[in-house]
Write a protein that holds these residues in place. Sequence first.
Motif, PDB file in Angstrom:
ATOM      1  N   GLU A 121       0.828  -1.211   0.000  1.00  0.00           N
ATOM      2  CA  GLU A 121       0.000   0.000   0.000  1.00  0.00           C
ATOM      3  C   GLU A 121       0.860   1.258   0.000  1.00  0.00           C
ATOM      4  OE1 GLU A 121      -2.422  -0.829   3.420  1.00  0.00           O
ATOM      5  OE2 GLU A 121      -3.762  -2.155   2.290  1.00  0.00           O
ATOM      6  N   GLN A 125       1.285   4.042  -3.004  1.00  0.00           N
ATOM      7  CA  GLN A 125       1.036   5.454  -2.690  1.00  0.00           C
ATOM      8  C   GLN A 125       2.180   6.335  -3.214  1.00  0.00           C
ATOM      9  OE1 GLN A 125       0.726   6.049   1.534  1.00  0.00           O
ATOM     10  NE2 GLN A 125       0.373   8.236   1.364  1.00  0.00           N
ATOM     11  N   TYR A 126       3.397   5.813  -3.217  1.00  0.00           N
ATOM     12  CA  TYR A 126       4.562   6.561  -3.677  1.00  0.00           C
ATOM     13  C   TYR A 126       4.898   6.309  -5.148  1.00  0.00           C
ATOM     14  CZ  TYR A 126       5.828   8.736   0.708  1.00  0.00           C
ATOM     15  OH  TYR A 126       5.838   9.541   1.831  1.00  0.00           O
ATOM     16  N   THR A 159      -4.955  -1.681  -8.900  1.00  0.00           N
ATOM     17  CA  THR A 159      -3.982  -0.689  -9.332  1.00  0.00           C
ATOM     18  C   THR A 159      -3.627  -0.838 -10.813  1.00  0.00           C
ATOM     19  OG1 THR A 159      -2.136  -2.087  -8.660  1.00  0.00           O
ATOM     20  CG2 THR A 159      -2.968  -0.503  -7.039  1.00  0.00           C
TER      21      THR A 159
END
Length: 161
Positions: A121, A125-126, A159
Amino acid sequence: MTDPKNVDYHEIVRRGDTEVMEFFLKAGLDANLYDERGFSLLMLAAYNDQRPMVELLLQHGADPDSPDRNGNTPLMGTAFKGYVGIAQTLLTHNANPNARSAAGATPLMMAAMFAQQELIELLLQYGADPTLQDAKGNTALSIARANGHSHLIPLLQATQA
């Protein structure tokens, strides 16, 4: 400056003795020093869950993507071990979430292999790219499937949509 042959800086890092390491760094020790096995100070700090040491080394100019001989970066080590706090520190210091090992593996693939959901996760996010493939054509999703980590499949599939 003390002769590097007389001091085991890497052992200081493994122990997490930030006070001693800070003394050497302020005296001019290169924060990107490697040992004879090809591990940077930062790699060893990250791999040994020494977050204050990771922060100290980064403050003194350590390269957050310093690879070992196989191209593995400190972020890959945290993905393997599950050290979310250290991964966060590395990422906030611009560690590349899509760095590649010699075999083409990424931190996200390593986190998927070892079922490190919180790290997955964070990496996503990065900006970790779940569509990247290693040298054998594996993605983080295919690695999660192959290792029986079915709980990760929806996260990794979402994703890629």
